[in-house]
Design a protein around this motif. Structure first.
Motif, short mmCIF file in Angstrom:
data_model
loop_
_atom_site.label_atom_id
_atom_site.label_comp_id
_atom_site.label_asym_id
_atom_site.label_seq_id
_atom_site.Cartn_x
_atom_site.Cartn_y
_atom_site.Cartn_z
N GLN A 199 -6.03 -8.90 -3.31
CA GLN A 199 -5.73 -10.33 -3.41
C GLN A 199 -4.91 -10.79 -2.20
N GLN A 200 -3.91 -10.01 -1.82
CA GLN A 200 -3.08 -10.37 -0.67
C GLN A 200 -3.85 -10.26 0.64
N LEU A 201 -4.73 -9.28 0.75
CA LEU A 201 -5.59 -9.17 1.93
C LEU A 201 -6.49 -10.40 2.06
N ALA A 202 -7.04 -10.85 0.94
CA ALA A 202 -7.89 -12.04 0.95
C ALA A 202 -7.09 -13.26 1.38
N ALA A 203 -5.86 -13.38 0.88
CA ALA A 203 -5.02 -14.52 1.26
C ALA A 203 -4.69 -14.49 2.74
N ALA A 204 -4.36 -13.32 3.28
CA ALA A 204 -4.04 -13.21 4.70
C ALA A 204 -5.27 -13.49 5.57
N THR A 205 -6.42 -13.00 5.13
CA THR A 205 -7.67 -13.25 5.85
C THR A 205 -7.99 -14.74 5.88
N SER A 206 -7.82 -15.41 4.76
CA SER A 206 -8.06 -16.84 4.68
C SER A 206 -7.10 -17.62 5.57
N ILE A 254 0.84 -1.20 0.00
CA ILE A 254 0.00 0.00 0.00
C ILE A 254 0.87 1.25 0.00
N GLU A 255 1.91 1.23 0.82
CA GLU A 255 2.82 2.38 0.90
C GLU A 255 3.53 2.64 -0.43
N SER A 256 3.80 1.56 -1.17
CA SER A 256 4.49 1.73 -2.46
C SER A 256 3.51 1.90 -3.62
N LYS A 257 2.24 2.10 -3.26
CA LYS A 257 1.18 2.40 -4.23
C LYS A 257 0.97 1.30 -5.27
N ARG A 258 1.01 0.06 -4.80
CA ARG A 258 0.75 -1.07 -5.68
C ARG A 258 -0.72 -1.09 -6.08
N SER A 259 -1.00 -1.85 -7.10
CA SER A 259 -2.36 -1.97 -7.63
C SER A 259 -3.34 -2.40 -6.53
N CYS A 260 -4.52 -1.79 -6.55
CA CYS A 260 -5.55 -2.15 -5.57
C CYS A 260 -5.94 -3.62 -5.70
N VAL A 261 -5.98 -4.13 -6.90
CA VAL A 261 -6.32 -5.55 -7.11
C VAL A 261 -5.26 -6.44 -6.46
N ASP A 262 -3.98 -6.10 -6.62
CA ASP A 262 -2.92 -6.89 -5.99
C ASP A 262 -3.03 -6.85 -4.47
N VAL A 263 -3.29 -5.67 -3.93
CA VAL A 263 -3.42 -5.52 -2.47
C VAL A 263 -4.63 -6.32 -1.98
#
Length: 88
Positions: free
Chosen positions: A41-48, A30-39
């Motif tokens: 996806q990673q949030l979903a993986a961490a939540t799972s 998020i700090e490096s302004k990566r794509s919202c879709v990429d972020v």
């Protein structure tokens, strides 16, 4: 409160440490302004991963603390509880 450790606890701690690393990586994304879709996806993986750790912890508690402590009349109710936790 009594201290106790189940056989699954060390593995759950390992999972939580990995999740901690995932969350730090997501913050960096998020700090490096990566794509919202990429972020997302990673949030979903961490939540799972966190949900899986929680499920393992709760099921292990049911198996080792509740079932072992229950009287024979309560074991049927605990078996039903174990069965329904699969749908959490």
């Amino acid at each position: 409160m009594a201290q106790h450790e189940h056989q699954s606890h060390p593995e759950i701690v390992k999972r939580l440490r990995r999740i901690e690393g995932q969350v730090r990586s997501i913050a960096a994304m998020i700090e490096s302004k990566r794509s919202c879709v990429d972020v997302a996806q990673q949030l979903a993986a961490a939540t799972s991963a966190l949900a899986s750790a929680k499920d393992t912890f709760i099921r292990d508690h049911i198996d080792h603390c509740l079932v072992g402590a229950a009287g024979s009349d309560q074991r049927d109710q605990l078996s039903e509880l174990k069965a329904i936790t699969k749908f959490l």
